[in-house]
Motif scaffolding. Structure first.
Motif, PDB file in Angstrom:
ATOM      1  N   GLU A  79       0.837  -1.208   0.000  1.00 60.50           N
ATOM      2  CA  GLU A  79       0.000   0.000   0.000  1.00 60.50           C
ATOM      3  C   GLU A  79       0.865   1.249   0.000  1.00 60.50           C
ATOM      4  N   GLU A  80       1.922   1.219   0.781  1.00 58.31           N
ATOM      5  CA  GLU A  80       2.846   2.357   0.827  1.00 58.31           C
ATOM      6  C   GLU A  80       3.558   2.502  -0.510  1.00 58.31           C
ATOM      7  N   ALA A  81       3.897   1.386  -1.125  1.00 58.64           N
ATOM      8  CA  ALA A  81       4.578   1.424  -2.430  1.00 58.64           C
ATOM      9  C   ALA A  81       3.688   2.087  -3.479  1.00 58.64           C
ATOM     10  N   LEU A  82       2.397   1.805  -3.446  1.00 66.84           N
ATOM     11  CA  LEU A  82       1.472   2.416  -4.402  1.00 66.84           C
ATOM     12  C   LEU A  82       1.289   3.905  -4.121  1.00 66.84           C
ATOM     13  N   ARG A  83       1.307   4.271  -2.853  1.00 65.16           N
ATOM     14  CA  ARG A  83       1.259   5.710  -2.528  1.00 65.16           C
ATOM     15  C   ARG A  83       2.502   6.407  -3.067  1.00 65.16           C
ATOM     16  N   SER A  84       3.625   5.700  -3.061  1.00 60.04           N
ATOM     17  CA  SER A  84       4.860   6.275  -3.608  1.00 60.04           C
ATOM     18  C   SER A  84       4.760   6.466  -5.112  1.00 60.04           C
ATOM     19  N   VAL A  85       4.087   5.535  -5.810  1.00 52.43           N
ATOM     20  CA  VAL A  85       3.866   5.706  -7.247  1.00 52.43           C
ATOM     21  C   VAL A  85       3.028   6.963  -7.482  1.00 52.43           C
ATOM     22  N   ARG A  86       2.010   7.157  -6.661  1.00 50.44           N
ATOM     23  CA  ARG A  86       1.194   8.381  -6.781  1.00 50.44           C
ATOM     24  C   ARG A  86       2.043   9.628  -6.544  1.00 50.44           C
ATOM     25  N   ARG A  87       3.001   9.511  -5.635  1.00 52.28           N
ATOM     26  CA  ARG A  87       3.881  10.646  -5.345  1.00 52.28           C
ATOM     27  C   ARG A  87       4.730  10.997  -6.564  1.00 52.28           C
TER      28      ARG A  87
END
Length: 245
Positions: free
Chosen positions: A203-211
């Motif tokens: 989930e954190e990795a996907l938030r990083s993609v959004r970043r």
């Protein structure tokens, strides 16, 4: 003049070949290496640098995206050969790089050893032994999210956790280049989350993609897969959409 050099390195361990891509950036005063490969990769780095017309004798700094063995394993050797270099990492990664805390990857591998099938344990034990070859190195400077380093036209620190809590990507302002580390990977021409089985928090990795989507990116460089050729923004959006399905 600001330059970006991709150092494509092939590494074989236990019969398996890997290709990874450290990056050298330089200007009139600085030569900065982004990630450095496995232990004993010094000769490979030297040869790869020579192939792009650069000598590592001019190296001034190494920025480590995170403490995985394929990114930080050669740090100690580089520091011994070039003691003047400054080693830089996110503040959350420092205790792992310096060996003050056990590698999160090693913890993960040891936890998996207790639950995998007996026929898989020999491979897992070899992997654990390989992880234990890491030799700690002192981090000279820590960075935080949003920090801008003044070298090579400006380098912005982008905190992209998920793969590791202190994982960073680097945005080169002068060329709108994102050096993504293991935040994303190029596989068969497509952009993917890097090594999902090793990503500690998806989930954190996907938030990083959004970043990453917050940045105007003309060039995207992944540690595994090199430069992504395609519509970067749409490829990043697709990663997020695919996960939502």
């Amino acid at each position: 003049m600001h330059q970006v050099h991709l150092l494509e390195i092939e590494f074989e361990n236990d019969g398996l070949k890997q290709v990874y891509t450290p990056v050298l950036i330089q200007d009139e005063h600085e030569m900065i290496l982004i990630d450095c490969g496995y232990p004993n990769s010094g000769d490979h780095l030297e040869k790869a640098a020579e192939q792009v017309g650069v000598s590592l004798s001019g190296l001034t700094r190494v920025i480590v995206t995170h403490h995985d063995l394929d990114h930080a394993g050669a740090l100690s050797g580089l520091k011994k050969k070039y003691p003047h270099i400054e080693i830089i990492a996110h503040e959350l990664e420092r205790p792992y790089i310096e060996g003050k805390k056990k590698s999160l990857r090693l913890e993960q591998a040891e936890a998996m050893l207790a639950v995998i099938k007996n026929e898989e344990k020999a491979d897992a034990e070899r992997f654990i032994s390989f992880l234990q070859t890491y030799e700690p190195a002192t981090v000279d400077r820590t960075v935080v999210a949003g920090e801008r380093l003044p070298w090579c036209g400006g380098i912005e620190i982008v905190h992209t956790p998920g793969h590791m809590p202190g994982h960073i990507s680097l945005y080169l302002l002068f060329s709108k280049t994102m050096i993504a580390g293991d935040a994303v990977v190029v596989e068969h021409g497509r952009l993917n989350i890097a090594n999902p089985q090793y990503t500690l928090d998806m989930e954190e990795a996907l938030r990083s993609v959004r970043r990453l989507l917050d940045y105007d990116i003309d060039h995207l460089i992944c540690y595994h897969g090199g430069t992504f050729h395609g519509d970067i923004k749409n490829a990043l959006k697709q990663l997020i959409q695919d996960d939502a399905l």
